[in-house]
Scaffold this motif. Structure first.
Motif, PDB file in Angstrom:
ATOM      1  N   ILE A 189       0.833  -1.207   0.000  1.00  0.00           N
ATOM      2  CA  ILE A 189       0.000   0.000   0.000  1.00  0.00           C
ATOM      3  C   ILE A 189       0.865   1.254   0.000  1.00  0.00           C
ATOM      4  O   ILE A 189       0.565   2.233  -0.689  1.00  0.00           O
ATOM      5  CB  ILE A 189      -0.955  -0.024   1.213  1.00  0.00           C
ATOM      6  N   ASN A 190       1.971   1.231   0.746  1.00  0.00           N
ATOM      7  CA  ASN A 190       2.871   2.384   0.781  1.00  0.00           C
ATOM      8  C   ASN A 190       3.530   2.630  -0.572  1.00  0.00           C
ATOM      9  O   ASN A 190       3.773   3.777  -0.958  1.00  0.00           O
ATOM     10  CB  ASN A 190       3.939   2.188   1.859  1.00  0.00           C
ATOM     11  N   ILE A 191       3.824   1.558  -1.292  1.00  0.00           N
ATOM     12  CA  ILE A 191       4.387   1.699  -2.643  1.00  0.00           C
ATOM     13  C   ILE A 191       3.385   2.416  -3.549  1.00  0.00           C
ATOM     14  O   ILE A 191       3.751   3.321  -4.317  1.00  0.00           O
ATOM     15  CB  ILE A 191       4.765   0.322  -3.231  1.00  0.00           C
ATOM     16  N   LEU A 192       2.106   2.029  -3.454  1.00  0.00           N
ATOM     17  CA  LEU A 192       1.070   2.706  -4.244  1.00  0.00           C
ATOM     18  C   LEU A 192       0.984   4.178  -3.862  1.00  0.00           C
ATOM     19  O   LEU A 192       0.879   5.056  -4.721  1.00  0.00           O
ATOM     20  CB  LEU A 192      -0.284   2.029  -4.018  1.00  0.00           C
ATOM     21  N   LYS A 193       1.029   4.468  -2.558  1.00  0.00           N
ATOM     22  CA  LYS A 193       0.973   5.858  -2.086  1.00  0.00           C
ATOM     23  C   LYS A 193       2.139   6.668  -2.641  1.00  0.00           C
ATOM     24  O   LYS A 193       1.968   7.800  -3.114  1.00  0.00           O
ATOM     25  CB  LYS A 193       1.010   5.911  -0.557  1.00  0.00           C
ATOM     26  N   GLU A 194       3.337   6.094  -2.578  1.00  0.00           N
ATOM     27  CA  GLU A 194       4.524   6.798  -3.066  1.00  0.00           C
ATOM     28  C   GLU A 194       4.443   7.044  -4.571  1.00  0.00           C
ATOM     29  O   GLU A 194       4.798   8.119  -5.060  1.00  0.00           O
ATOM     30  CB  GLU A 194       5.780   5.979  -2.735  1.00  0.00           C
ATOM     31  N   GLU A 195       3.960   6.039  -5.298  1.00  0.00           N
ATOM     32  CA  GLU A 195       3.832   6.194  -6.756  1.00  0.00           C
ATOM     33  C   GLU A 195       2.863   7.325  -7.087  1.00  0.00           C
ATOM     34  O   GLU A 195       3.152   8.177  -7.933  1.00  0.00           O
ATOM     35  CB  GLU A 195       3.341   4.890  -7.385  1.00  0.00           C
ATOM     36  N   GLU A 208      -9.156  -2.634  -6.878  1.00  0.00           N
ATOM     37  CA  GLU A 208      -8.713  -3.280  -8.116  1.00  0.00           C
ATOM     38  C   GLU A 208      -7.193  -3.385  -8.178  1.00  0.00           C
ATOM     39  O   GLU A 208      -6.649  -4.393  -8.648  1.00  0.00           O
ATOM     40  CB  GLU A 208      -9.243  -2.518  -9.328  1.00  0.00           C
ATOM     41  N   MET A 209      -6.508  -2.353  -7.719  1.00  0.00           N
ATOM     42  CA  MET A 209      -5.035  -2.381  -7.704  1.00  0.00           C
ATOM     43  C   MET A 209      -4.511  -3.512  -6.828  1.00  0.00           C
ATOM     44  O   MET A 209      -3.552  -4.209  -7.188  1.00  0.00           O
ATOM     45  CB  MET A 209      -4.489  -1.043  -7.198  1.00  0.00           C
ATOM     46  N   LEU A 210      -5.120  -3.693  -5.662  1.00  0.00           N
ATOM     47  CA  LEU A 210      -4.694  -4.758  -4.753  1.00  0.00           C
ATOM     48  C   LEU A 210      -5.013  -6.132  -5.330  1.00  0.00           C
ATOM     49  O   LEU A 210      -4.222  -7.075  -5.210  1.00  0.00           O
ATOM     50  CB  LEU A 210      -5.368  -4.589  -3.393  1.00  0.00           C
ATOM     51  N   LYS A 211      -6.158  -6.257  -5.983  1.00  0.00           N
ATOM     52  CA  LYS A 211      -6.554  -7.537  -6.563  1.00  0.00           C
ATOM     53  C   LYS A 211      -5.616  -7.969  -7.682  1.00  0.00           C
ATOM     54  O   LYS A 211      -5.454  -9.167  -7.949  1.00  0.00           O
ATOM     55  CB  LYS A 211      -7.988  -7.452  -7.113  1.00  0.00           C
ATOM     56  N   LYS A 212      -4.983  -7.000  -8.356  1.00  0.00           N
ATOM     57  CA  LYS A 212      -4.103  -7.301  -9.481  1.00  0.00           C
ATOM     58  C   LYS A 212      -2.704  -7.747  -9.045  1.00  0.00           C
ATOM     59  O   LYS A 212      -1.919  -8.203  -9.868  1.00  0.00           O
ATOM     60  CB  LYS A 212      -3.999  -6.078 -10.402  1.00  0.00           C
ATOM     61  N   GLN A 213      -2.386  -7.593  -7.755  1.00  0.00           N
ATOM     62  CA  GLN A 213      -1.075  -8.018  -7.258  1.00  0.00           C
ATOM     63  C   GLN A 213      -0.990  -9.539  -7.333  1.00  0.00           C
ATOM     64  O   GLN A 213      -1.857 -10.243  -6.810  1.00  0.00           O
ATOM     65  CB  GLN A 213      -0.888  -7.544  -5.815  1.00  0.00           C
ATOM     66  N   LYS A 214       0.051 -10.046  -7.965  1.00  0.00           N
ATOM     67  CA  LYS A 214       0.130 -11.476  -8.284  1.00  0.00           C
ATOM     68  C   LYS A 214       0.183 -12.372  -7.049  1.00  0.00           C
ATOM     69  O   LYS A 214      -0.278 -13.515  -7.095  1.00  0.00           O
ATOM     70  CB  LYS A 214       1.346 -11.743  -9.174  1.00  0.00           C
ATOM     71  N   ASP A 215       0.772 -11.891  -5.961  1.00  0.00           N
ATOM     72  CA  ASP A 215       0.889 -12.739  -4.775  1.00  0.00           C
ATOM     73  C   ASP A 215      -0.220 -12.478  -3.757  1.00  0.00           C
ATOM     74  O   ASP A 215      -0.164 -12.962  -2.623  1.00  0.00           O
ATOM     75  CB  ASP A 215       2.255 -12.562  -4.112  1.00  0.00           C
ATOM     76  N   LEU A 250     -15.982  -1.094   2.188  1.00  0.00           N
ATOM     77  CA  LEU A 250     -15.666  -2.250   1.352  1.00  0.00           C
ATOM     78  C   LEU A 250     -14.687  -3.121   2.137  1.00  0.00           C
ATOM     79  O   LEU A 250     -13.631  -2.647   2.543  1.00  0.00           O
ATOM     80  CB  LEU A 250     -15.054  -1.824   0.020  1.00  0.00           C
ATOM     81  N   HIS A 251     -15.053  -4.384   2.367  1.00  0.00           N
ATOM     82  CA  HIS A 251     -14.202  -5.298   3.122  1.00  0.00           C
ATOM     83  C   HIS A 251     -13.617  -6.360   2.200  1.00  0.00           C
ATOM     84  O   HIS A 251     -14.354  -7.040   1.482  1.00  0.00           O
ATOM     85  CB  HIS A 251     -15.004  -5.995   4.218  1.00  0.00           C
ATOM     86  N   LEU A 252     -12.312  -6.497   2.231  1.00  0.00           N
ATOM     87  CA  LEU A 252     -11.627  -7.556   1.498  1.00  0.00           C
ATOM     88  C   LEU A 252     -10.900  -8.452   2.489  1.00  0.00           C
ATOM     89  O   LEU A 252     -10.252  -7.952   3.422  1.00  0.00           O
ATOM     90  CB  LEU A 252     -10.593  -6.977   0.522  1.00  0.00           C
ATOM     91  N   ILE A 253     -11.014  -9.757   2.311  1.00  0.00           N
ATOM     92  CA  ILE A 253     -10.145 -10.696   3.023  1.00  0.00           C
ATOM     93  C   ILE A 253      -9.177 -11.219   1.972  1.00  0.00           C
ATOM     94  O   ILE A 253      -9.579 -11.877   1.011  1.00  0.00           O
ATOM     95  CB  ILE A 253     -10.919 -11.870   3.653  1.00  0.00           C
ATOM     96  N   VAL A 254      -7.906 -10.875   2.139  1.00  0.00           N
ATOM     97  CA  VAL A 254      -6.884 -11.320   1.187  1.00  0.00           C
ATOM     98  C   VAL A 254      -5.942 -12.292   1.884  1.00  0.00           C
ATOM     99  O   VAL A 254      -5.851 -12.314   3.112  1.00  0.00           O
ATOM    100  CB  VAL A 254      -6.084 -10.127   0.616  1.00  0.00           C
TER     101      VAL A 254
END
Length: 246
Positions: free
Chosen positions: A35-41, A105-112, A133-137
């Motif tokens: 999440i921090n990588i997304l914030k920095e980008e 959607e960004m989190l869902k696209k992360q391969k791992d 919105l609740h996600l269990i990953v």
């Protein structure tokens, strides 16, 4: 011999308990890094950052036990691992509803990152008015002697939704969950008002974005044609005749 075996069993249990809690901390660290990588980008590359605030926590052992007992699950590490999916939790706060789905959607696209469950309390709010919105990953972590796949709960909500949820939590805590009926009614009305505010701000955001895109397009055309603001604002037929001469 029996006593030494008991001591060894206690040591093994302590090691397993430590590993159990550490695994959730490591999974939380992994997701926070993503999440921090997304914030920095967004901060350095894009014009707009949809992530306003991020907080995280690992549920305390006492909190885990209370939930297990309340749900009637077996009191064992394997049962807890299987049944309790919100031991590690992250909350992401956004400005607009559209940001929530964009980040999701960004989190869902992360391969791992594997999505175990998604509950949309924005499209389908809870009866009390709660929205989020609740996600269990599930994310892999690599320890010295094993690879484990650990669940993390991610809640994504707007500032208005977060404010309402915080207020509702404080009221329920103050009244020990026995909240007077009139307060429940007012809380529900406040949730509806917060939802209306979110939708209004979303419309304003889209309108402002559209205006900015038109201005950027106008600036690009000016630069391409090599003309000033005053000339660019001439009637279309005059501008066309001038640019043909150019």
């Amino acid at each position: 011999m029996s006593e030494s075996m008991d001591i060894q069993e206690l040591k093994n249990l302590k090691t397993e308990l430590t590993r159990f809690m550490m695994a959730y901390k490591f999974a939380l660290d992994e997701m926070n890094t993503k999440i921090n990588i997304l914030k920095e980008e967004f901060h350095y590359i894009h014009d707009y950052n949809p992530i306003e605030h991020v907080s995280s926590r690992v549920k305390s052992p006492d909190g885990i036990l209370k939930k297990v007992m309340r749900k009637g699950h077996e009191l064992s590490l394997s049962s807890i691992r299987e049944q309790v999916k919100d031991i590690a939790g992250i909350r992401i706060t956004c400005s607009f509803i559209s940001d929530i789905y964009e980040i999701s959607e960004m989190l869902k696209k992360q391969k791992d990152v594997k999505i175990l469950n998604c509950k949309d309390y924005i499209q389908n709010p809870k009866p009390n008015g709660y929205q989020s919105l609740h996600l269990i990953v599930e994310i892999p972590i690599f320890m010295s002697d094993r690879e484990e796949h650990i669940p993390v709960e991610i809640q994504i909500r707007t500032i208005a939704m977060d404010f309402w949820a915080s207020l509702e939590h404080k009221i329920f805590y103050k009244y020990n969950k026995a909240v007077p009926g009139h307060l429940l009614t007012e809380l529900k009305e406040a949730a509806i008002t917060a939802g209306e505010l979110d939708r209004k701000m979303e419309r304003l955001h889209k309108e402002m974005t559209a205006i900015k895109e038109l201005e950027n397009e106008k600036t690009s055309k000016q630069l391409f044609l090599g003309i000033d603001e005053e000339t660019f604002n001439l009637p279309t037929y005059l501008l066309e005749s001038l640019t043909k001469k150019v």
